[in-house]
Design an enzyme around this catalytic site. Structure first.
Site, PDB file in Angstrom:
ATOM      1  N   CYS A 108       0.837  -1.208   0.000  1.00 36.10           N
ATOM      2  CA  CYS A 108       0.000   0.000   0.000  1.00 36.10           C
ATOM      3  C   CYS A 108       0.875   1.262   0.000  1.00 36.10           C
ATOM      4  CB  CYS A 108      -0.983  -0.031   1.169  1.00 36.10           C
ATOM      5  SG  CYS A 108      -2.314   1.168   1.018  1.00 36.10           S
ATOM      6  N   HIS A 211      -3.744  -5.138   0.378  1.00 33.89           N
ATOM      7  CA  HIS A 211      -3.311  -5.607   1.692  1.00 33.89           C
ATOM      8  C   HIS A 211      -3.421  -7.127   1.817  1.00 33.89           C
ATOM      9  CE1 HIS A 211      -2.679  -1.803   3.860  1.00 33.89           C
ATOM     10  NE2 HIS A 211      -3.607  -1.318   3.062  1.00 33.89           N
ATOM     11  N   GLU A 213      -1.899  -9.016   3.782  1.00 39.35           N
ATOM     12  CA  GLU A 213      -1.849  -9.442   5.200  1.00 39.35           C
ATOM     13  C   GLU A 213      -3.247  -9.494   5.806  1.00 39.35           C
ATOM     14  OE1 GLU A 213      -1.276  -6.455   4.183  1.00 39.35           O
ATOM     15  OE2 GLU A 213      -2.142  -5.048   5.638  1.00 39.35           O
TER      16      GLU A 213
END
Ligand SMILES: [Mn+2]
Length: 234
Positions: A108, A211, A213
């Site tokens: 990001c 993202h 994660e």
């Protein structure tokens, strides 16, 4: 066995009284077999070489907007809060990690700061500066807050994910890469053309606008972190 130590840079909050980061980053690193350490933004950057020498890899995470002056633009009203010393700290960490040959995963804002560091520019605000019907800045995760990305089939990222066409990504950004930095290849775009992934030639720097994660329920994104932690293990 010693676990690879991944440094994750912090973002500042509460008028610089808190340096923190979302727990999903270390969680993804832990799940992939690594150890994580948070790096608070020290305005004094002189110790960055020692700090980076203690790490096996660097994760440059999401956060605030990048200071437009750093890519030669005046800040527009639509640009969000910026913290120049935080930008400069991240850039110093990246430069040093590159110098010491440590793998980097940039997510990001991490992709944006990477692009700016090496001479690229950003859209300060996608809705204002880019013709699209896609809402890229959906803060909450969820099945409805996704779009797809098409990756270059022969990119490192496509190889790591084992996919390149219509790859599912979340989207919580209102800025994006405009002019690509030298030394990087644009490896993924959203259907509306917004740059969503880039990497360097040898794949030691992998960047994405979404993202992963926060999508660890998907095997390909668990594999991304496993690949990163494994590459840091040397
Ligand atoms: Mn997006």
């Amino acid at each position: 066995m010693k676990k690879p130590l991944i440094g994750i840079s912090a973002v500042t909050a509460f008028n610089d009284r808190l340096h923190a980061q979302r727990v999903t980053y270390p969680q993804a690193v832990w799940a992939a077999g690594g150890e994580a350490i948070l790096l608070p933004c020290n305005p004094d950057k002189s110790n960055v070489p020692q700090l980076v020498s203690m790490l096996d890899g660097l994760l440059v995470p999401g956060g605030a907007d990048v200071t437009p002056e750093l890519y030669g633009e005046e800040k527009m009203d639509v640009c969000g809060s910026t913290f120049r010393f935080e930008d400069e700290y991240d850039m110093e960490l990246i430069k040093e990690a590159v110098k010491q040959g440590k793998p980097i995963l940039a997510i990001c804002r991490g992709m944006q700061i990477m692009n700016v560091l090496y001479g690229g520019t950003l859209y300060q605000d996608i809705p204002t500066q880019y013709e699209t019907t896609q809402n890229h800045s959906m803060f909450e995760d969820g099945a409805e807050n996704l779009h797809t990305v098409n990756l270059e089939e022969d990119s490192h990222l496509a190889r790591i994910l084992g996919a390149y066409k219509d790859v599912k990504v979340n989207t919580s950004h209102h800025q994006a890469v405009k002019d690509l930095a030298e030394g990087f290849r644009l490896t993924g775009r959203a259907p509306d053309g917004i740059p969503e992934a880039m990497e360097n030639r040898d794949g030691s720097i992998i960047c994405m606008q979404w993202h992963p994660e926060r999508m660890q329920d998907m095997e390909m994104y668990r594999n991304l972190f496993i690949d990163f932690v494994n590459r840091c293990n040397k």
